[in-house]
Design a protein around this motif. Structure first.
Motif, PDB file in Angstrom:
ATOM      1  N   PRO A  47      19.309 -45.953  10.547  1.00  0.00           N
ATOM      2  CA  PRO A  47      19.335 -45.349   9.214  1.00  0.00           C
ATOM      3  C   PRO A  47      17.942 -45.192   8.605  1.00  0.00           C
ATOM      4  CG  PRO A  47      20.473 -47.470   9.203  1.00  0.00           C
ATOM      5  CD  PRO A  47      20.096 -47.183  10.604  1.00  0.00           C
ATOM      6  N   ARG A  48      17.002 -46.054   8.975  1.00  0.00           N
ATOM      7  CA  ARG A  48      15.629 -45.913   8.473  1.00  0.00           C
ATOM      8  C   ARG A  48      15.052 -44.569   8.905  1.00  0.00           C
ATOM      9  NH1 ARG A  48      11.840 -49.479  11.376  1.00  0.00           N
ATOM     10  NH2 ARG A  48      13.406 -51.002  10.821  1.00  0.00           N
ATOM     11  N   VAL A  49      15.202 -44.225  10.165  1.00  0.00           N
ATOM     12  CA  VAL A  49      14.677 -42.943  10.652  1.00  0.00           C
ATOM     13  C   VAL A  49      15.418 -41.773  10.008  1.00  0.00           C
ATOM     14  CG1 VAL A  49      14.454 -41.474  12.701  1.00  0.00           C
ATOM     15  CG2 VAL A  49      13.820 -43.887  12.829  1.00  0.00           C
ATOM     16  N   VAL A  50      16.727 -41.881   9.921  1.00  0.00           N
ATOM     17  CA  VAL A  50      17.518 -40.789   9.348  1.00  0.00           C
ATOM     18  C   VAL A  50      17.157 -40.556   7.884  1.00  0.00           C
ATOM     19  CG1 VAL A  50      19.864 -40.054   8.710  1.00  0.00           C
ATOM     20  CG2 VAL A  50      19.435 -41.017  10.972  1.00  0.00           C
ATOM     21  N   PHE A  51      17.148 -41.629   7.083  1.00  0.00           N
ATOM     22  CA  PHE A  51      16.962 -41.477   5.639  1.00  0.00           C
ATOM     23  C   PHE A  51      15.516 -41.295   5.213  1.00  0.00           C
ATOM     24  CE2 PHE A  51      20.911 -44.336   5.486  1.00  0.00           C
ATOM     25  CZ  PHE A  51      21.768 -43.250   5.623  1.00  0.00           C
ATOM     26  N   THR A  52      14.564 -41.813   5.981  1.00  0.00           N
ATOM     27  CA  THR A  52      13.161 -41.737   5.553  1.00  0.00           C
ATOM     28  C   THR A  52      12.348 -40.674   6.283  1.00  0.00           C
ATOM     29  OG1 THR A  52      12.387 -43.424   7.097  1.00  0.00           O
ATOM     30  CG2 THR A  52      13.150 -44.192   4.933  1.00  0.00           C
ATOM     31  N   ASN A  96      22.392 -47.981  -4.068  1.00  0.00           N
ATOM     32  CA  ASN A  96      22.941 -47.131  -5.131  1.00  0.00           C
ATOM     33  C   ASN A  96      22.502 -45.680  -4.966  1.00  0.00           C
ATOM     34  OD1 ASN A  96      24.426 -49.166  -6.345  1.00  0.00           O
ATOM     35  ND2 ASN A  96      22.780 -49.720  -7.745  1.00  0.00           N
ATOM     36  N   TYR A  97      21.256 -45.483  -4.559  1.00  0.00           N
ATOM     37  CA  TYR A  97      20.751 -44.133  -4.263  1.00  0.00           C
ATOM     38  C   TYR A  97      21.569 -43.499  -3.131  1.00  0.00           C
ATOM     39  CZ  TYR A  97      17.566 -40.777  -2.047  1.00  0.00           C
ATOM     40  OH  TYR A  97      17.022 -39.672  -1.447  1.00  0.00           O
ATOM     41  N   LEU A  98      21.816 -44.271  -2.081  1.00  0.00           N
ATOM     42  CA  LEU A  98      22.577 -43.745  -0.942  1.00  0.00           C
ATOM     43  C   LEU A  98      24.043 -43.495  -1.297  1.00  0.00           C
ATOM     44  CD1 LEU A  98      20.968 -45.808   1.954  1.00  0.00           C
ATOM     45  CD2 LEU A  98      20.611 -43.383   1.399  1.00  0.00           C
ATOM     46  N   ILE A  99      24.604 -44.288  -2.192  1.00  0.00           N
ATOM     47  CA  ILE A  99      25.974 -44.027  -2.658  1.00  0.00           C
ATOM     48  C   ILE A  99      26.020 -42.712  -3.432  1.00  0.00           C
ATOM     49  CG2 ILE A  99      27.769 -44.817  -4.265  1.00  0.00           C
ATOM     50  CD1 ILE A  99      26.989 -47.733  -3.359  1.00  0.00           C
ATOM     51  N   ILE A 144      28.257 -39.346  -2.333  1.00  0.00           N
ATOM     52  CA  ILE A 144      29.144 -38.558  -3.191  1.00  0.00           C
ATOM     53  C   ILE A 144      28.709 -37.094  -3.206  1.00  0.00           C
ATOM     54  CG2 ILE A 144      29.901 -38.218  -5.596  1.00  0.00           C
ATOM     55  CD1 ILE A 144      29.614 -41.348  -5.854  1.00  0.00           C
ATOM     56  N   ALA A 145      27.404 -36.848  -3.316  1.00  0.00           N
ATOM     57  CA  ALA A 145      26.886 -35.472  -3.319  1.00  0.00           C
ATOM     58  C   ALA A 145      27.164 -34.772  -1.985  1.00  0.00           C
ATOM     59  CB  ALA A 145      25.395 -35.474  -3.623  1.00  0.00           C
ATOM     60  N   ASP A 146      27.134 -35.510  -0.879  1.00  0.00           N
ATOM     61  CA  ASP A 146      27.458 -34.925   0.429  1.00  0.00           C
ATOM     62  C   ASP A 146      28.871 -34.340   0.422  1.00  0.00           C
ATOM     63  OD1 ASP A 146      25.002 -35.768   1.474  1.00  0.00           O
ATOM     64  OD2 ASP A 146      25.852 -37.546   2.439  1.00  0.00           O
ATOM     65  N   ILE A 147      29.801 -35.057  -0.177  1.00  0.00           N
ATOM     66  CA  ILE A 147      31.194 -34.581  -0.248  1.00  0.00           C
ATOM     67  C   ILE A 147      31.242 -33.256  -1.004  1.00  0.00           C
ATOM     68  CG2 ILE A 147      33.502 -35.068  -1.173  1.00  0.00           C
ATOM     69  CD1 ILE A 147      32.810 -38.101  -0.701  1.00  0.00           C
ATOM     70  N   LEU A 180      28.112 -39.234   7.420  1.00  0.00           N
ATOM     71  CA  LEU A 180      28.644 -40.233   8.360  1.00  0.00           C
ATOM     72  C   LEU A 180      27.651 -41.377   8.568  1.00  0.00           C
ATOM     73  CD1 LEU A 180      30.372 -37.848  10.922  1.00  0.00           C
ATOM     74  CD2 LEU A 180      31.475 -39.334   9.205  1.00  0.00           C
ATOM     75  N   THR A 181      26.362 -41.071   8.570  1.00  0.00           N
ATOM     76  CA  THR A 181      25.358 -42.130   8.691  1.00  0.00           C
ATOM     77  C   THR A 181      25.406 -43.043   7.466  1.00  0.00           C
ATOM     78  OG1 THR A 181      23.968 -40.663  10.030  1.00  0.00           O
ATOM     79  CG2 THR A 181      22.910 -42.620   9.097  1.00  0.00           C
ATOM     80  N   ARG A 182      25.531 -42.452   6.279  1.00  0.00           N
ATOM     81  CA  ARG A 182      25.660 -43.266   5.063  1.00  0.00           C
ATOM     82  C   ARG A 182      26.956 -44.077   5.097  1.00  0.00           C
ATOM     83  NH1 ARG A 182      21.773 -39.930   2.662  1.00  0.00           N
ATOM     84  NH2 ARG A 182      22.608 -37.850   2.484  1.00  0.00           N
ATOM     85  N   THR A 183      28.034 -43.442   5.562  1.00  0.00           N
ATOM     86  CA  THR A 183      29.333 -44.111   5.640  1.00  0.00           C
ATOM     87  C   THR A 183      29.259 -45.321   6.558  1.00  0.00           C
ATOM     88  OG1 THR A 183      30.492 -42.032   5.206  1.00  0.00           O
ATOM     89  CG2 THR A 183      31.773 -43.787   6.247  1.00  0.00           C
ATOM     90  N   ALA A 184      28.505 -45.231   7.636  1.00  0.00           N
ATOM     91  CA  ALA A 184      28.349 -46.360   8.561  1.00  0.00           C
ATOM     92  C   ALA A 184      27.352 -47.386   8.035  1.00  0.00           C
ATOM     93  CB  ALA A 184      27.911 -45.854   9.935  1.00  0.00           C
ATOM     94  N   TYR A 185      26.297 -46.928   7.372  1.00  0.00           N
ATOM     95  CA  TYR A 185      25.273 -47.852   6.869  1.00  0.00           C
ATOM     96  C   TYR A 185      25.799 -48.741   5.738  1.00  0.00           C
ATOM     97  CZ  TYR A 185      21.560 -49.665   4.014  1.00  0.00           C
ATOM     98  OH  TYR A 185      20.796 -50.499   3.250  1.00  0.00           O
ATOM     99  N   LEU A 186      26.471 -48.134   4.765  1.00  0.00           N
ATOM    100  CA  LEU A 186      26.846 -48.866   3.554  1.00  0.00           C
ATOM    101  C   LEU A 186      27.678 -50.122   3.816  1.00  0.00           C
ATOM    102  CD1 LEU A 186      27.287 -45.817   1.185  1.00  0.00           C
ATOM    103  CD2 LEU A 186      25.558 -47.624   0.999  1.00  0.00           C
ATOM    104  N   PRO A 187      28.644 -50.106   4.735  1.00  0.00           N
ATOM    105  CA  PRO A 187      29.367 -51.365   5.021  1.00  0.00           C
ATOM    106  C   PRO A 187      28.658 -52.261   6.039  1.00  0.00           C
ATOM    107  CG  PRO A 187      30.445 -49.572   6.163  1.00  0.00           C
ATOM    108  CD  PRO A 187      29.338 -48.962   5.327  1.00  0.00           C
ATOM    109  N   GLY A 188      27.483 -51.843   6.509  1.00  0.00           N
ATOM    110  CA  GLY A 188      26.703 -52.690   7.409  1.00  0.00           C
ATOM    111  C   GLY A 188      26.954 -52.475   8.885  1.00  0.00           C
ATOM    112  N   LEU A 189      27.487 -51.330   9.286  1.00  0.00           N
ATOM    113  CA  LEU A 189      27.785 -51.094  10.701  1.00  0.00           C
ATOM    114  C   LEU A 189      26.542 -50.980  11.583  1.00  0.00           C
ATOM    115  CD1 LEU A 189      30.811 -48.636  10.431  1.00  0.00           C
ATOM    116  CD2 LEU A 189      30.826 -51.124  10.700  1.00  0.00           C
ATOM    117  N   PHE A 190      25.383 -50.757  10.988  1.00  0.00           N
ATOM    118  CA  PHE A 190      24.129 -50.720  11.757  1.00  0.00           C
ATOM    119  C   PHE A 190      23.446 -52.077  11.790  1.00  0.00           C
ATOM    120  CE2 PHE A 190      24.426 -46.204  10.400  1.00  0.00           C
ATOM    121  CZ  PHE A 190      24.488 -45.629  11.656  1.00  0.00           C
ATOM    122  N   GLY A 191      24.075 -53.066  11.201  1.00  0.00           N
ATOM    123  CA  GLY A 191      23.477 -54.394  11.100  1.00  0.00           C
ATOM    124  C   GLY A 191      22.982 -54.631   9.700  1.00  0.00           C
ATOM    125  N   PRO A 192      22.563 -55.856   9.436  1.00  0.00           N
ATOM    126  CA  PRO A 192      22.128 -56.190   8.065  1.00  0.00           C
ATOM    127  C   PRO A 192      20.743 -55.629   7.755  1.00  0.00           C
ATOM    128  CG  PRO A 192      21.819 -58.062   9.513  1.00  0.00           C
ATOM    129  CD  PRO A 192      22.502 -57.005  10.334  1.00  0.00           C
TER     130      PRO A 192
END
Length: 167
Positions: free
Chosen positions: A9-14, A91-94, A98-101, A138-150
């Motif tokens: 997610p670091r590479v994707v988001f930054t 909070n920014y990613l949340i 929502i905007a992605d939807i 989908l990356t945000r959906t996986a990141y937010l609950p911690g699926l990529f690790g802490p």
């Protein structure tokens, strides 16, 4: 802050997402007629769309959208590279989730169901509006609950920096 995110997610988001925002900014601001003509794939070539059919109103809307992409780029860089508060980033990613939807829904409604699911007929703009946005969603959906690790804590990063200095 970017160093606190798990690697993917670091590479994707930054990196990838800010580049995609600039990819929306420049053509919308500099080539609004082309940008407008490419919004929906059509049987006719978008280049066949005459500049004469574009109105001053549509050009202003396209350029203002481009300005919003530029603003989103600046906010992304400011949030992701300046805060050490993971709560702010989450909070920014949340908000982006929502905007992605909304982004995909608006494109889907404009295309209509048949054209929206006809992936083979999508043009590059549709791939950006639906394909890239779904990837980010989908990356945000996986990141937010911690699926990529802490996330790494700032104190954990300091320990790692000290460890690397002693090696």
């Amino acid at each position: 802050m970017a160093s606190q995110l798990p690697p993917f997610p670091r590479v994707v988001f930054t990196v990838l997402e800010p580049i995609s925002l600039l990819a929306g900014f420049f053509p919308a601001v500099l080539l609004p007629d082309w940008f407008i003509g490419e919004q929906l794939p059509s049987a006719a070539s978008a280049s066949a769309t005459s500049a004469a059919t574009m109105t001053a109103n549509s050009r202003v809307v396209a350029q203002q959208l481009g300005n919003c992409y530029g603003l989103a780029f600046l906010v992304a860089v400011a949030v992701l590279y300046s805060t050490t508060e993971i709560k702010v980033v989450r909070n920014y990613l949340i908000a982006l989730w929502i905007a992605d939807i909304g982004h995909v829904a608006i494109t889907y409604l404009a295309l209509g169901h048949d054209r929206a699911v006809d992936v083979g007929a999508w043009n590059p703009m549709t791939w950006g509006n639906i394909g890239a946005t779904l990837f980010l969603f989908l990356t945000r959906t996986a990141y937010l609950p911690g699926l990529f690790g802490p996330d790494r804590s700032p104190s954990g990063l300091e320990k790692e920096k000290k460890k690397n200095k002693t090696i």
